[in-house]
Design a protein around this motif. Structure first.
Motif, PDB file in Angstrom:
ATOM      1  N   TYR A   3      19.338 -42.661  47.601  1.00  0.00           N
ATOM      2  CA  TYR A   3      20.227 -41.626  47.080  1.00  0.00           C
ATOM      3  C   TYR A   3      21.693 -41.892  47.402  1.00  0.00           C
ATOM      4  N   SER A   4      22.025 -43.091  47.833  1.00  0.00           N
ATOM      5  CA  SER A   4      23.363 -43.354  48.354  1.00  0.00           C
ATOM      6  C   SER A   4      24.455 -43.040  47.331  1.00  0.00           C
ATOM      7  N   ARG A   5      24.173 -43.203  46.051  1.00  0.00           N
ATOM      8  CA  ARG A   5      25.222 -42.982  45.044  1.00  0.00           C
ATOM      9  C   ARG A   5      25.472 -41.510  44.729  1.00  0.00           C
ATOM     10  N   ILE A   6      24.625 -40.626  45.213  1.00  0.00           N
ATOM     11  CA  ILE A   6      24.861 -39.206  44.940  1.00  0.00           C
ATOM     12  C   ILE A   6      25.032 -38.386  46.216  1.00  0.00           C
ATOM     13  N   LEU A   7      25.009 -39.041  47.379  1.00  0.00           N
ATOM     14  CA  LEU A   7      25.065 -38.310  48.636  1.00  0.00           C
ATOM     15  C   LEU A   7      26.363 -37.530  48.816  1.00  0.00           C
ATOM     16  N   LYS A   8      27.453 -37.995  48.210  1.00  0.00           N
ATOM     17  CA  LYS A   8      28.715 -37.268  48.339  1.00  0.00           C
ATOM     18  C   LYS A   8      28.760 -36.039  47.437  1.00  0.00           C
ATOM     19  N   ILE A   9      27.788 -35.913  46.531  1.00  0.00           N
ATOM     20  CA  ILE A   9      27.759 -34.789  45.594  1.00  0.00           C
ATOM     21  C   ILE A   9      26.788 -33.717  46.068  1.00  0.00           C
ATOM     22  N   LEU A  10      25.601 -34.127  46.517  1.00  0.00           N
ATOM     23  CA  LEU A  10      24.633 -33.180  47.058  1.00  0.00           C
ATOM     24  C   LEU A  10      23.758 -33.890  48.081  1.00  0.00           C
ATOM     25  N   LEU A  15      16.312 -30.553  49.542  1.00  0.00           N
ATOM     26  CA  LEU A  15      15.335 -30.163  48.534  1.00  0.00           C
ATOM     27  C   LEU A  15      13.909 -30.544  48.937  1.00  0.00           C
ATOM     28  N   GLY A  16      13.754 -31.043  50.165  1.00  0.00           N
ATOM     29  CA  GLY A  16      12.470 -31.584  50.586  1.00  0.00           C
ATOM     30  C   GLY A  16      11.318 -30.600  50.551  1.00  0.00           C
ATOM     31  N   ASP A  17      11.579 -29.299  50.815  1.00  0.00           N
ATOM     32  CA  ASP A  17      10.495 -28.315  50.834  1.00  0.00           C
ATOM     33  C   ASP A  17      10.429 -27.514  49.537  1.00  0.00           C
ATOM     34  N   ARG A  18      11.177 -27.923  48.521  1.00  0.00           N
ATOM     35  CA  ARG A  18      11.176 -27.233  47.232  1.00  0.00           C
ATOM     36  C   ARG A  18      10.037 -27.757  46.357  1.00  0.00           C
ATOM     37  N   VAL A  19       9.350 -26.847  45.666  1.00  0.00           N
ATOM     38  CA  VAL A  19       8.251 -27.218  44.779  1.00  0.00           C
ATOM     39  C   VAL A  19       8.571 -26.743  43.368  1.00  0.00           C
ATOM     40  N   VAL A  20       8.545 -27.657  42.415  1.00  0.00           N
ATOM     41  CA  VAL A  20       8.741 -27.308  41.008  1.00  0.00           C
ATOM     42  C   VAL A  20       7.378 -27.220  40.343  1.00  0.00           C
ATOM     43  N   GLY A  28      10.763 -31.397  26.009  1.00  0.00           N
ATOM     44  CA  GLY A  28      11.864 -30.722  26.681  1.00  0.00           C
ATOM     45  C   GLY A  28      11.694 -30.651  28.183  1.00  0.00           C
ATOM     46  N   ASN A  29      10.542 -30.155  28.639  1.00  0.00           N
ATOM     47  CA  ASN A  29      10.300 -30.026  30.068  1.00  0.00           C
ATOM     48  C   ASN A  29      10.219 -31.383  30.756  1.00  0.00           C
ATOM     49  N   ALA A  30       9.676 -32.392  30.068  1.00  0.00           N
ATOM     50  CA  ALA A  30       9.522 -33.714  30.680  1.00  0.00           C
ATOM     51  C   ALA A  30      10.872 -34.310  31.055  1.00  0.00           C
ATOM     52  N   LEU A  31      11.849 -34.170  30.190  1.00  0.00           N
ATOM     53  CA  LEU A  31      13.178 -34.706  30.497  1.00  0.00           C
ATOM     54  C   LEU A  31      13.796 -33.956  31.667  1.00  0.00           C
ATOM     55  N   ALA A  32      13.632 -32.636  31.706  1.00  0.00           N
ATOM     56  CA  ALA A  32      14.159 -31.862  32.837  1.00  0.00           C
ATOM     57  C   ALA A  32      13.475 -32.282  34.137  1.00  0.00           C
ATOM     58  N   LEU A  33      12.170 -32.510  34.097  1.00  0.00           N
ATOM     59  CA  LEU A  33      11.442 -32.968  35.285  1.00  0.00           C
ATOM     60  C   LEU A  33      11.943 -34.332  35.746  1.00  0.00           C
ATOM     61  N   ALA A  34      12.190 -35.211  34.780  1.00  0.00           N
ATOM     62  CA  ALA A  34      12.687 -36.544  35.119  1.00  0.00           C
ATOM     63  C   ALA A  34      14.024 -36.457  35.846  1.00  0.00           C
ATOM     64  N   GLU A  35      14.916 -35.595  35.363  1.00  0.00           N
ATOM     65  CA  GLU A  35      16.230 -35.463  35.996  1.00  0.00           C
ATOM     66  C   GLU A  35      16.121 -34.849  37.386  1.00  0.00           C
ATOM     67  N   LEU A  36      15.239 -33.867  37.566  1.00  0.00           N
ATOM     68  CA  LEU A  36      15.066 -33.281  38.892  1.00  0.00           C
ATOM     69  C   LEU A  36      14.512 -34.312  39.866  1.00  0.00           C
ATOM     70  N   ASN A  39      17.189 -36.444  41.200  1.00  0.00           N
ATOM     71  CA  ASN A  39      18.219 -35.769  41.986  1.00  0.00           C
ATOM     72  C   ASN A  39      17.690 -35.154  43.269  1.00  0.00           C
ATOM     73  N   GLY A  40      16.530 -35.616  43.734  1.00  0.00           N
ATOM     74  CA  GLY A  40      16.098 -35.237  45.068  1.00  0.00           C
ATOM     75  C   GLY A  40      14.840 -34.404  45.163  1.00  0.00           C
ATOM     76  N   VAL A  41      14.357 -33.842  44.057  1.00  0.00           N
ATOM     77  CA  VAL A  41      13.117 -33.066  44.114  1.00  0.00           C
ATOM     78  C   VAL A  41      11.947 -34.041  44.230  1.00  0.00           C
ATOM     79  N   THR A  42      11.051 -33.787  45.175  1.00  0.00           N
ATOM     80  CA  THR A  42       9.933 -34.705  45.408  1.00  0.00           C
ATOM     81  C   THR A  42       8.569 -34.038  45.272  1.00  0.00           C
ATOM     82  N   ARG A  43       8.540 -32.715  45.188  1.00  0.00           N
ATOM     83  CA  ARG A  43       7.265 -32.010  45.118  1.00  0.00           C
ATOM     84  C   ARG A  43       7.115 -31.317  43.755  1.00  0.00           C
TER      85      ARG A  43
END
Length: 276
Positions: A3-10, A15-20, A28-36, A39-43
């Motif tokens: 994540y080194s290229r986005i660490l200065k932004i967020l 987000l480690g304990d967040r569940v989507v 539509g949802n697949a692209l949103a999932l891909a972006e999440l 950007n740090g969502v893992t669950r």
């Protein structure tokens, strides 16, 4: 994930304990999932009872290698390919037929967000009620006819109205969005929520047009997932409803390319789900 290229932004670690919980893994949802996932969502917990077909390839992030596979299971593989440390559960079922969905909403050991990408209005109402009853935030997105634009709505248990409030408000003002998924007829071009935007239909246009709405959905979802004390280099969103036009439609009052309108929908007193 590096994540080194986005660490200065967020801070992705926040987000480690967040569940989507994804209701649907369509284009539509697949692209949103891909972006999440980037950007740090893992669950993730994914629901979809459909399989990927050749006709889906013009709009879906999944490719030919996944043809014939269940979309939820294939999307789980996509996430693992991006981040091998992710934790993903895939359910090849409809949400309303899947006990793990209700069980997940009742689990308070993790912070959860429902990403609602189903194209059935009744399913949205059911998901809305379950989220209100369990106090679970959710983000829903809809694409307007022929991909001319779309709408992203965010429900927050502590503030703002629910998805039913949106339709209740529309009814009070002589508008409707209930029939927005059906093919329009000469007399059925209903205005949506008084925004001067035309109705939805199940053929929502080019992947590019869907992509704009999906990216807004992902950005709104990221906002909902980030803790208040988490590091970010951007201001918080103040609206819970965003209408976006991909291209001009002067007849509907949208005069520019990529025009966004922001609103804050308050709880409606007559709402039968969250009414105050």
């Amino acid at each position: 994930m590096d994540y080194s290229r986005i660490l200065k932004i967020l801070n992705p670690q926040s987000l480690g304990d967040r569940v989507v919980m994804a209701a649907g893994c369509g284009s539509g949802n697949a692209l949103a999932l891909a972006e999440l996932a980037k950007n740090g969502v893992t669950r993730f917990e994914l629901w979809d009872d459909d399989v990927l077909e050749p006709v889906n390839l013009v709009r879906h992030v999944l490719g030919r290698a996944h043809l014939g596979r269940n979309k939820a299971e294939a999307m789980a593989d996509w996430i693992y390919d991006r981040n091998e440390e992710a934790r993903v559960a895939a359910y090849p079922d409809r949400i309303e037929d899947s006990p793990p969905f209700a069980t997940g909403l009742a689990d308070k050991d993790a912070t959860r967000l429902v990403l609602c990408g189903v194209d059935d209005m009744n399913a949205r109402y059911r998901i809305n009620r379950l989220c209100v009853e369990s106090g679970t935030p959710f983000v829903a997105a809809m694409v307007f006819r022929r991909g001319m634009g779309g709408m992203v709505f965010r429900y927050e248990p502590s503030r703002g109205g629910c998805f039913n409030c949106l339709t209740e408000f529309a009814r009070q003002h002589g508008m409707t969005i209930e029939e927005a998924e059906s093919e329009p007829t000469g007399a059925s071009d209903e205005q949506v929520y008084g925004l001067g935007l035309d109705a939805f239909e199940k053929n929502p246009g080019l992947s590019i047009d869907i992509g704009f709405i999906s990216l807004i959905m992902a950005r709104v979802a990221l906002e909902a997932l980030l803790p208040e004390d988490g590091r970010r280099d951007f201001p918080p969103l103040r609206s819970n409803l965003i209408a976006f036009a991909n291209r001009p439609d002067p007849a509907q009052g949208m005069k520019k390319f990529f025009q966004a309108e922001h609103f804050f929908l308050h709880p409606q007193e007559d709402c039968v789900v969250c009414g105050v």
